[in-house]
Motif scaffolding. Structure first.
Motif, PDB file in Angstrom:
ATOM      1  N   HIS A 126     121.088  39.553   5.821  1.00  0.00           N
ATOM      2  CA  HIS A 126     120.931  39.897   7.625  1.00  0.00           C
ATOM      3  C   HIS A 126     120.017  39.735   7.815  1.00  0.00           C
ATOM      4  N   ARG A 127     118.784  40.137   6.485  1.00  0.00           N
ATOM      5  CA  ARG A 127     117.405  40.706   7.520  1.00  0.00           C
ATOM      6  C   ARG A 127     116.734  38.711   7.603  1.00  0.00           C
ATOM      7  N   PHE A 163     121.414  41.468  17.769  1.00  0.00           N
ATOM      8  CA  PHE A 163     121.575  41.215  15.868  1.00  0.00           C
ATOM      9  C   PHE A 163     121.364  42.834  15.092  1.00  0.00           C
ATOM     10  N   ALA A 164     119.868  42.887  15.742  1.00  0.00           N
ATOM     11  CA  ALA A 164     119.292  43.866  15.140  1.00  0.00           C
ATOM     12  C   ALA A 164     119.098  45.444  15.491  1.00  0.00           C
ATOM     13  N   GLY A 169     112.200  43.906  10.735  1.00  0.00           N
ATOM     14  CA  GLY A 169     112.455  42.790   9.788  1.00  0.00           C
ATOM     15  C   GLY A 169     110.784  42.439   9.280  1.00  0.00           C
ATOM     16  N   HIS A 176     123.599  45.217  13.384  1.00  0.00           N
ATOM     17  CA  HIS A 176     122.847  45.150  11.649  1.00  0.00           C
ATOM     18  C   HIS A 176     121.641  46.487  10.820  1.00  0.00           C
ATOM     19  N   TRP A 177     120.794  46.631  12.141  1.00  0.00           N
ATOM     20  CA  TRP A 177     119.510  47.622  11.848  1.00  0.00           C
ATOM     21  C   TRP A 177     119.823  49.293  12.334  1.00  0.00           C
ATOM     22  N   PHE A 189     118.268  38.193  18.936  1.00  0.00           N
ATOM     23  CA  PHE A 189     118.153  38.346  17.285  1.00  0.00           C
ATOM     24  C   PHE A 189     117.562  40.161  17.972  1.00  0.00           C
ATOM     25  N   TYR A 226     110.929  46.270  17.013  1.00  0.00           N
ATOM     26  CA  TYR A 226     111.274  44.616  16.704  1.00  0.00           C
ATOM     27  C   TYR A 226     110.421  44.653  15.605  1.00  0.00           C
ATOM     28  N   TRP A 261     119.202  47.960   7.251  1.00  0.00           N
ATOM     29  CA  TRP A 261     119.780  46.647   6.973  1.00  0.00           C
ATOM     30  C   TRP A 261     120.812  46.843   6.619  1.00  0.00           C
ATOM     31  N   ARG A 308     114.562  35.262  15.157  1.00  0.00           N
ATOM     32  CA  ARG A 308     112.790  36.000  15.502  1.00  0.00           C
ATOM     33  C   ARG A 308     111.853  34.884  15.644  1.00  0.00           C
ATOM     34  N   TYR A 354     118.248  37.235  10.746  1.00  0.00           N
ATOM     35  CA  TYR A 354     117.567  38.206  11.884  1.00  0.00           C
ATOM     36  C   TYR A 354     115.795  37.021  12.080  1.00  0.00           C
TER      37      TYR A 354
END
Length: 258
Positions: A186-187, A124-125, A164, A128-129, A121, A160, A173, A194, A190
């Motif tokens: 995406h959020r 991924f963050a 989210g 995409h963030w 995660f 993190y 995002w 998490r 995510y």
């Protein structure tokens, strides 16, 4: 008269020791029906000292078989089951020890899984963030300038969690668009990642808590086991006099339970 009293006291201890350490069963009785007449005049000097030595030897062996409660509790507190093994309770010792090993295997397994999901995660963050995009959006929308939460300067656990969890960070995002729901695909994905990580870490913490309980329970059980071991034999004794062939002789009635 003095010699008779001395012989009487010695023979009482002699019969008590032989009954405690030389018999087995649920109940033993030494009484007149079993011809328990103590005739001191039939004992020679050599036999007397031999029997006295056997009495001392039995007492020493009995003390050596006793277990110390404090040592057993300490062993169980460090390694559950060790106290039971020390007390001679092999089956319970194996159960407690096996439970402890299983709990720590579970802890390492769940912790490892939690760390893997955490790496997923976070990656991924990071993809995409974007913090810069979020700050630019906040400047373009001054009505959202007063935020409730302050984003940490570094990528900590709190960092993190916040991006989210709270809607005020939605603009960071890459799939967010003005006027659309704050929970973007995406959020949402995510947050599911998490959550998986948190579940695994929580399971690992449960293993630790149960392990502590296992130690307490093992220590408590060890104390009871050793207490029962050391006090397994209970005696009830009655003394009196009986008319024998050569006059009055002392009689010792002894009952042993365990």
């Amino acid at each position: 008269m003095k010699n008779f009293r001395c012989y009487f006291i010695i023979m009482v201890f002699f019969l008590l020791a032989n009954s405690l350490f030389g018999q087995s069963g649920n109940e033993i009785a030494l009484n007149s029906s079993r011809q328990a007449e103590l005739r001191f005049n039939m004992m020679g000097k050599e036999s007397f000292f031999k029997n006295e030595w056997n009495l001392v030897k039995s007492q020493v062996e009995s003390d050596a078989g006793r277990k110390k409660t404090g040592i057993g509790i300490l062993l169980s507190a460090v390694i559950p089951g060790a106290g039971e093994l020390y007390a001679g309770s092999i089956a319970k010792g194996v159960i407690f020890l096996g439970t402890e090993i299983a709990l720590w295997v579970g802890y390492w397994k769940f912790s490892d899984q939690g760390q893997k999901w955490q790496d997923i995660f976070q990656d991924f963050a990071d993809t995409h963030w974007n913090e810069k995009e979020w700050r630019n959006w906040m400047q373009a929308h001054p009505e959202f300038g007063d935020t409730t939460h302050t984003l940490p300067s570094g990528k900590t656990q709190q960092y993190y969690e916040m991006i989210g969890k709270y809607d005020e960070f939605k603009a960071g995002w890459d799939d967010y668009k003005d006027g659309e729901p704050a929970l973007t695909p995406h959020r949402d994905y995510y947050e599911n990642l998490r959550n998986r990580s948190n579940i695994e870490f929580k399971r690992a913490s449960y293993c630790v808590m149960i392990s502590l309980g296992n130690r307490v329970l093992s220590a408590f059980d060890t104390a009871i086991t050793i207490r029962g071991l050391n006090h397994r034999v209970k005696t009830a004794m009655r003394m009196g006099m009986k008319r024998g062939i050569n006059g009055q002789v002392p009689i010792l009635a002894l009952r042993v339970k365990w």
